[in-house]
Design an enzyme around this catalytic site. Structure first.
Site, PDB file in Angstrom:
ATOM      1  N   ASP A 147       0.645  -1.093  -0.110  1.00 46.03           N
ATOM      2  CA  ASP A 147       0.109  -0.094  -0.067  1.00 46.03           C
ATOM      3  C   ASP A 147       0.988   1.336  -0.032  1.00 46.03           C
ATOM      4  OD1 ASP A 147       0.837  -0.862   2.769  1.00 46.03           O
ATOM      5  OD2 ASP A 147      -0.655   0.827   3.362  1.00 46.03           O
TER       6      ASP A 147
ATOM      7  N   GLU B   8       0.063  -1.124   5.560  1.00 47.02           N
ATOM      8  CA  GLU B   8       1.031  -0.876   6.601  1.00 47.02           C
ATOM      9  C   GLU B   8       0.723   0.613   6.959  1.00 47.02           C
ATOM     10  OE1 GLU B   8       4.995   0.876   7.853  1.00 47.02           O
ATOM     11  OE2 GLU B   8       3.757   1.433   6.425  1.00 47.02           O
TER      12      GLU B   8
HETATM   13 ZN   LIG Z   1       6.909   2.287   4.225  1.00 46.38          ZN
END
Ligand SMILES: [Zn+2]
Length: 412
Positions: free
Chosen positions: A82, A175
């Site tokens: 992401d 994340e």
């Molecule tokens: Zn990162």
């Protein structure tokens, strides 16, 4: 195709898949693009000969590069799919600049990356850089890490002369919104140590993160029609703003701290007259200090309650992640071998701390020591983001050397 050109092509291909994380959904992963990129990577890993390359039901991509030295330990390599929701991440147009000659970089939309706001540029003359057209982030955080791990996999699979043990490849989702390890399976990873490739610049080994909690203070006031509010109305919005004003600002705030200093960071306020909520991030390298920070919040909430008779409040504190420093000190090989590989390559390096968290902090807490390594990211989470492919290439060489050290010095 030369490996360096293949790396550039790979990186540019990955950044063009929009994978912006969306904090406003409970779906996992939070954006469809992460599934698209993950599928692409699983197919590429399979095609290059990785074992058991697959995308699991949560969108995480797993694969194994079998070792070519017997009785060696398994090492996990991790990057995240992401990109940050803090800047637009769709329709990324990567612009490759071979042999950067110095000076400010003018972007297609008229913005520029200047030496004034990015002094690191001065040390990047001669590097191959990738920017965007200035309208989006680049996503080198962390597709530089993804591209590097894919290159490492390909080079190890096609170069039997490079010694290494079993390598577990793992690409995680979300994340950037704190959900990177939500579906991490420690038993499936079954590794001795791990490395996240998710850091800025080059030569840093991140050995500590913050310890992090999040506090939520909910105020309950009493709403009435404003015409008849006298002596009856208790304005939860006023209470919340009074409460925020009581929190430390000249000390213990992001605006006033650096290096190893912790802080309390009120970052979100929602509400109306009847109810209001303030969310506060608690950060410190010393985990025990988080309790004092929570006490500071409780004291401010109590004072607010006294100031607004009839006001009620609730305080909740949840744990987010813990400083990985303790785990890495107890399992020193992961960091020591990373240093040794830099020495072997004759490259400068330093142990560093991150004023933030990594997936590796959560993996370390679960028992898998996982420091973070530099991967050539710059100006992350912004439309002036760029990556140094030269540094990504150096990180690949470093990792191949490091995996060789694990295989030749840390036998089972
Ligand atoms: Zn990162």
């Amino acid at each position: 195709m030369l490996p360096q050109q293949r790396l550039i092509d790979r990186f540019c291909r990955y950044v063009q898949v929009g994978t912006t994380a969306n904090p406003d959904t409970d779906q996992y992963p939070s954006s469809h693009g992460q599934l698209l990129l993950g599928k692409m990577l699983a197919e590429e890993l399979h095609a290059m000969g990785a074992v058991d390359a697959h995308q699991d039901p949560n969108g995480l991509v797993w694969a194994t590069i079998p070792g070519n030295v017997p009785n060696t330990k398994t090492i996990l390599l991790n990057a995240h799919l992401d990109t940050s929701p803090e800047a637009p991440g769709d329709s990324v147009q990567p612009v490759v600049m071979e042999r950067y000659t110095g000076g400010d970089i003018l972007l297609a939309n008229g913005d520029s990356i200047t030496l004034g706001d990015t002094p690191e540029l001065a040390s990047l003359v001669g590097h191959t850089l990738v920017t965007t057209d200035g309208t989006t982030l680049l996503g080198g955080d962390d597709k530089a890490g993804v591209a590097a791990i894919m290159e490492i996999a390909q080079r190890l699979l096609h170069s039997p002369d490079l010694p290494h043990g079993p390598i577990r490849v793992l690409f995680t989702c979300d994340e950037e919104i704190g959900r990177g390890t939500k579906h991490f399976d420690l038993a499936k990873a079954s590794a001795t140590a791990g490395y996240t490739l998710d850091g800025g610049g080059s030569g840093s080994i991140d050995v500590e993160t913050f310890s992090a909690d999040m506090a939520t203070v909910s105020f309950r006031g009493r709403n009435t029609h404003p015409s008849v509010g006298k002596g009856v109305m208790i304005n939860a919005l006023r209470a919340a703003s009074h409460f925020v004003s009581l929190l430390p600002r000249d000390t213990l705030s992001p605006e006033s701290t650096c290096d190893r200093e912790g802080f309390l960071h009120p970052y979100r306020l929602d509400g109306n007259v009847g109810n209001s909520t303030v969310q506060i991030l608690l950060r410190d390298f010393i985990t025990q200090n988080l309790r004092e920070h929570a006490d500071t919040i409780r004291t401010a909430a109590e004072k607010t309650k006294q100031m607004f008779p009839g006001l009620e409040y609730e305080l909740s504190v949840i744990e987010q992640y813990r400083n990985m420093g303790d785990v890495l000190r107890n399992h020193p090989a992961a960091v020591e071998l990373a240093e040794k590989a830099f020495v072997q390559l004759g490259r400068p390096y330093k142990r560093d701390i991150i004023r933030g968290g990594t997936d590796g902090a959560l993996m370390s807490a679960l028992g898998l020591p996982t420091p973070n390594l530099s991967i050539g990211q710059f100006n992350i989470h912004s439309t002036r983001e760029f990556a140094s492919i030269t540094m990504v290439e150096q990180a690949i060489e470093h990792m191949i050397c490091l995996l060789g050290l694990w295989a030749t010095t840390q036998r089972n």
